[in-house]
Design a protein around this motif. Structure first.
Motif, PDB file in Angstrom:
ATOM      1  N   ILE A 105       0.834  -1.201   0.000  1.00 25.46           N
ATOM      2  CA  ILE A 105       0.000   0.000   0.000  1.00 25.46           C
ATOM      3  C   ILE A 105       0.869   1.251   0.000  1.00 25.46           C
ATOM      4  O   ILE A 105       0.632   2.184  -0.770  1.00 25.46           O
ATOM      5  CB  ILE A 105      -0.971  -0.017   1.193  1.00 25.46           C
ATOM      6  N   LEU A 106       1.896   1.274   0.833  1.00 24.08           N
ATOM      7  CA  LEU A 106       2.780   2.441   0.889  1.00 24.08           C
ATOM      8  C   LEU A 106       3.531   2.649  -0.422  1.00 24.08           C
ATOM      9  O   LEU A 106       3.658   3.784  -0.904  1.00 24.08           O
ATOM     10  CB  LEU A 106       3.760   2.307   2.056  1.00 24.08           C
ATOM     11  N   LEU A 107       4.010   1.560  -1.024  1.00 23.79           N
ATOM     12  CA  LEU A 107       4.679   1.670  -2.322  1.00 23.79           C
ATOM     13  C   LEU A 107       3.700   2.142  -3.392  1.00 23.79           C
ATOM     14  O   LEU A 107       4.072   2.919  -4.274  1.00 23.79           O
ATOM     15  CB  LEU A 107       5.295   0.328  -2.726  1.00 23.79           C
ATOM     16  N   GLY A 108       2.466   1.675  -3.309  1.00 23.68           N
ATOM     17  CA  GLY A 108       1.443   2.121  -4.246  1.00 23.68           C
ATOM     18  C   GLY A 108       1.153   3.603  -4.119  1.00 23.68           C
ATOM     19  O   GLY A 108       1.012   4.316  -5.113  1.00 23.68           O
ATOM     20  N   ILE A 109       1.084   4.095  -2.882  1.00 20.39           N
ATOM     21  CA  ILE A 109       0.821   5.517  -2.653  1.00 20.39           C
ATOM     22  C   ILE A 109       1.971   6.364  -3.192  1.00 20.39           C
ATOM     23  O   ILE A 109       1.758   7.308  -3.954  1.00 20.39           O
ATOM     24  CB  ILE A 109       0.576   5.798  -1.160  1.00 20.39           C
ATOM     25  N   VAL A 110       3.195   6.003  -2.823  1.00 21.66           N
ATOM     26  CA  VAL A 110       4.356   6.767  -3.291  1.00 21.66           C
ATOM     27  C   VAL A 110       4.477   6.685  -4.809  1.00 21.66           C
ATOM     28  O   VAL A 110       4.692   7.695  -5.486  1.00 21.66           O
ATOM     29  CB  VAL A 110       5.656   6.274  -2.602  1.00 21.66           C
ATOM     30  N   GLY A 111       4.306   5.486  -5.351  1.00 21.37           N
ATOM     31  CA  GLY A 111       4.396   5.309  -6.794  1.00 21.37           C
ATOM     32  C   GLY A 111       3.323   6.075  -7.544  1.00 21.37           C
ATOM     33  O   GLY A 111       3.581   6.668  -8.597  1.00 21.37           O
ATOM     34  N   SER A 112       2.115   6.112  -6.995  1.00 24.33           N
ATOM     35  CA  SER A 112       1.050   6.835  -7.688  1.00 24.33           C
ATOM     36  C   SER A 112       1.256   8.339  -7.616  1.00 24.33           C
ATOM     37  O   SER A 112       0.936   9.057  -8.564  1.00 24.33           O
ATOM     38  CB  SER A 112      -0.318   6.462  -7.124  1.00 24.33           C
ATOM     39  N   GLY A 139      -3.114  14.472 -18.445  1.00 26.35           N
ATOM     40  CA  GLY A 139      -4.133  14.559 -17.403  1.00 26.35           C
ATOM     41  C   GLY A 139      -3.777  15.578 -16.343  1.00 26.35           C
ATOM     42  O   GLY A 139      -2.683  16.118 -16.298  1.00 26.35           O
ATOM     43  N   VAL A 140      -4.740  15.823 -15.497  1.00 26.78           N
ATOM     44  CA  VAL A 140      -4.586  16.778 -14.412  1.00 26.78           C
ATOM     45  C   VAL A 140      -4.265  16.002 -13.146  1.00 26.78           C
ATOM     46  O   VAL A 140      -4.929  15.016 -12.830  1.00 26.78           O
ATOM     47  CB  VAL A 140      -5.883  17.595 -14.229  1.00 26.78           C
ATOM     48  N   ALA A 141      -3.258  16.447 -12.420  1.00 29.38           N
ATOM     49  CA  ALA A 141      -2.885  15.779 -11.176  1.00 29.38           C
ATOM     50  C   ALA A 141      -4.033  15.858 -10.187  1.00 29.38           C
ATOM     51  O   ALA A 141      -4.653  16.892 -10.010  1.00 29.38           O
ATOM     52  CB  ALA A 141      -1.634  16.417 -10.581  1.00 29.38           C
ATOM     53  N   GLY A 142      -4.324  14.745  -9.535  1.00 31.12           N
ATOM     54  CA  GLY A 142      -5.369  14.708  -8.544  1.00 31.12           C
ATOM     55  C   GLY A 142      -6.763  14.560  -9.116  1.00 31.12           C
ATOM     56  O   GLY A 142      -7.735  14.880  -8.457  1.00 31.12           O
ATOM     57  N   GLU A 143      -6.869  14.030 -10.307  1.00 30.73           N
ATOM     58  CA  GLU A 143      -8.173  13.862 -10.946  1.00 30.73           C
ATOM     59  C   GLU A 143      -8.423  12.385 -11.186  1.00 30.73           C
ATOM     60  O   GLU A 143      -7.576  11.686 -11.711  1.00 30.73           O
ATOM     61  CB  GLU A 143      -8.187  14.618 -12.270  1.00 30.73           C
ATOM     62  N   PHE A 144      -9.605  11.920 -10.777  1.00 26.14           N
ATOM     63  CA  PHE A 144      -9.957  10.537 -11.056  1.00 26.14           C
ATOM     64  C   PHE A 144     -10.369  10.422 -12.510  1.00 26.14           C
ATOM     65  O   PHE A 144     -11.336  11.029 -12.950  1.00 26.14           O
ATOM     66  CB  PHE A 144     -11.110  10.061 -10.158  1.00 26.14           C
ATOM     67  N   SER A 145      -9.619   9.651 -13.272  1.00 27.33           N
ATOM     68  CA  SER A 145      -9.921   9.410 -14.677  1.00 27.33           C
ATOM     69  C   SER A 145      -9.186   8.133 -15.076  1.00 27.33           C
ATOM     70  O   SER A 145      -8.361   7.619 -14.325  1.00 27.33           O
ATOM     71  CB  SER A 145      -9.475  10.573 -15.553  1.00 27.33           C
ATOM     72  N   ILE A 146      -9.482   7.646 -16.257  1.00 30.98           N
ATOM     73  CA  ILE A 146      -8.786   6.451 -16.741  1.00 30.98           C
ATOM     74  C   ILE A 146      -7.291   6.731 -16.857  1.00 30.98           C
ATOM     75  O   ILE A 146      -6.465   5.920 -16.452  1.00 30.98           O
ATOM     76  CB  ILE A 146      -9.362   5.995 -18.103  1.00 30.98           C
ATOM     77  N   LYS A 147      -6.947   7.903 -17.388  1.00 32.17           N
ATOM     78  CA  LYS A 147      -5.531   8.266 -17.494  1.00 32.17           C
ATOM     79  C   LYS A 147      -4.894   8.349 -16.117  1.00 32.17           C
ATOM     80  O   LYS A 147      -3.745   7.941 -15.933  1.00 32.17           O
ATOM     81  CB  LYS A 147      -5.370   9.595 -18.220  1.00 32.17           C
ATOM     82  N   GLY A 148      -5.619   8.872 -15.133  1.00 34.71           N
ATOM     83  CA  GLY A 148      -5.097   8.961 -13.777  1.00 34.71           C
ATOM     84  C   GLY A 148      -4.844   7.596 -13.162  1.00 34.71           C
ATOM     85  O   GLY A 148      -3.830   7.371 -12.505  1.00 34.71           O
ATOM     86  N   ILE A 149      -5.760   6.664 -13.399  1.00 33.93           N
ATOM     87  CA  ILE A 149      -5.596   5.311 -12.869  1.00 33.93           C
ATOM     88  C   ILE A 149      -4.413   4.629 -13.543  1.00 33.93           C
ATOM     89  O   ILE A 149      -3.583   4.006 -12.877  1.00 33.93           O
ATOM     90  CB  ILE A 149      -6.891   4.500 -13.055  1.00 33.93           C
ATOM     91  N   ILE A 150      -4.314   4.764 -14.854  1.00 30.88           N
ATOM     92  CA  ILE A 150      -3.192   4.159 -15.584  1.00 30.88           C
ATOM     93  C   ILE A 150      -1.867   4.750 -15.105  1.00 30.88           C
ATOM     94  O   ILE A 150      -0.893   4.027 -14.882  1.00 30.88           O
ATOM     95  CB  ILE A 150      -3.367   4.346 -17.105  1.00 30.88           C
ATOM     96  N   THR A 151      -1.835   6.061 -14.937  1.00 25.33           N
ATOM     97  CA  THR A 151      -0.620   6.727 -14.465  1.00 25.33           C
ATOM     98  C   THR A 151      -0.255   6.260 -13.057  1.00 25.33           C
ATOM     99  O   THR A 151       0.916   5.997 -12.770  1.00 25.33           O
ATOM    100  CB  THR A 151      -0.818   8.250 -14.479  1.00 25.33           C
ATOM    101  N   ALA A 152      -1.239   6.152 -12.184  1.00 22.19           N
ATOM    102  CA  ALA A 152      -0.977   5.722 -10.806  1.00 22.19           C
ATOM    103  C   ALA A 152      -0.471   4.291 -10.753  1.00 22.19           C
ATOM    104  O   ALA A 152       0.499   3.995 -10.052  1.00 22.19           O
ATOM    105  CB  ALA A 152      -2.245   5.867  -9.969  1.00 22.19           C
ATOM    106  N   VAL A 153      -1.109   3.399 -11.492  1.00 23.83           N
ATOM    107  CA  VAL A 153      -0.667   1.999 -11.505  1.00 23.83           C
ATOM    108  C   VAL A 153       0.716   1.887 -12.141  1.00 23.83           C
ATOM    109  O   VAL A 153       1.575   1.151 -11.645  1.00 23.83           O
ATOM    110  CB  VAL A 153      -1.694   1.101 -12.232  1.00 23.83           C
ATOM    111  N   GLY A 154       0.964   2.638 -13.212  1.00 19.55           N
ATOM    112  CA  GLY A 154       2.284   2.630 -13.841  1.00 19.55           C
ATOM    113  C   GLY A 154       3.370   3.115 -12.900  1.00 19.55           C
ATOM    114  O   GLY A 154       4.437   2.511 -12.801  1.00 19.55           O
ATOM    115  N   GLY A 155       3.092   4.202 -12.190  1.00 20.73           N
ATOM    116  CA  GLY A 155       4.058   4.706 -11.212  1.00 20.73           C
ATOM    117  C   GLY A 155       4.299   3.719 -10.090  1.00 20.73           C
ATOM    118  O   GLY A 155       5.434   3.516  -9.649  1.00 20.73           O
TER     119      GLY A 155
END
Length: 88
Positions: free
Chosen positions: A36-43, A56-72
């Motif tokens: 969870i901590l690695l996921g938070i930092v990575g996202s 995308g805009v930082a802090g916005e829930f969107s498909i691009k945001g989810i992809i970016t967070a999971v990728g990070g």
């Protein structure tokens, strides 16, 4: 990044860390709290990078945001495993 954006990316990081652990091949040997901590930092890192490249805009829930967070989160987990994983 505003406090609201940071909180949104942190919440998204909870989910991103779990998804990244399922996506990452092999046995990670990472406990759930570390995941969870690695996921938070990575996202958060992924969100900043995504915002800098205009994806995308930082802090916005969107498909691009989810992809970016999971990728990070995936990238951060690979780095974590490389640095602190079991050798041999």
């Amino acid at each position: 990044m505003s406090l609201q954006g940071l909180l949104i990316w942190s919440a998204l990081g909870l989910v991103a860390g779990i998804l990244a652990k399922f996506i990452m091949p092999g046995r990670q040997g990472i406990n759930p709290i570390t995941t969870i901590l690695l996921g938070i930092v990575g996202s958060i890192i992924g969100g900043k990078v995504g915002h800098l490249i205009g994806w995308g805009v930082a802090g916005e829930f969107s498909i691009k945001g989810i992809i970016t967070a999971v990728g990070g989160a995936l990238i951060f987990m690979y780095v974590w495993r490389f640095l602190f994983g079991k050798k041999g």
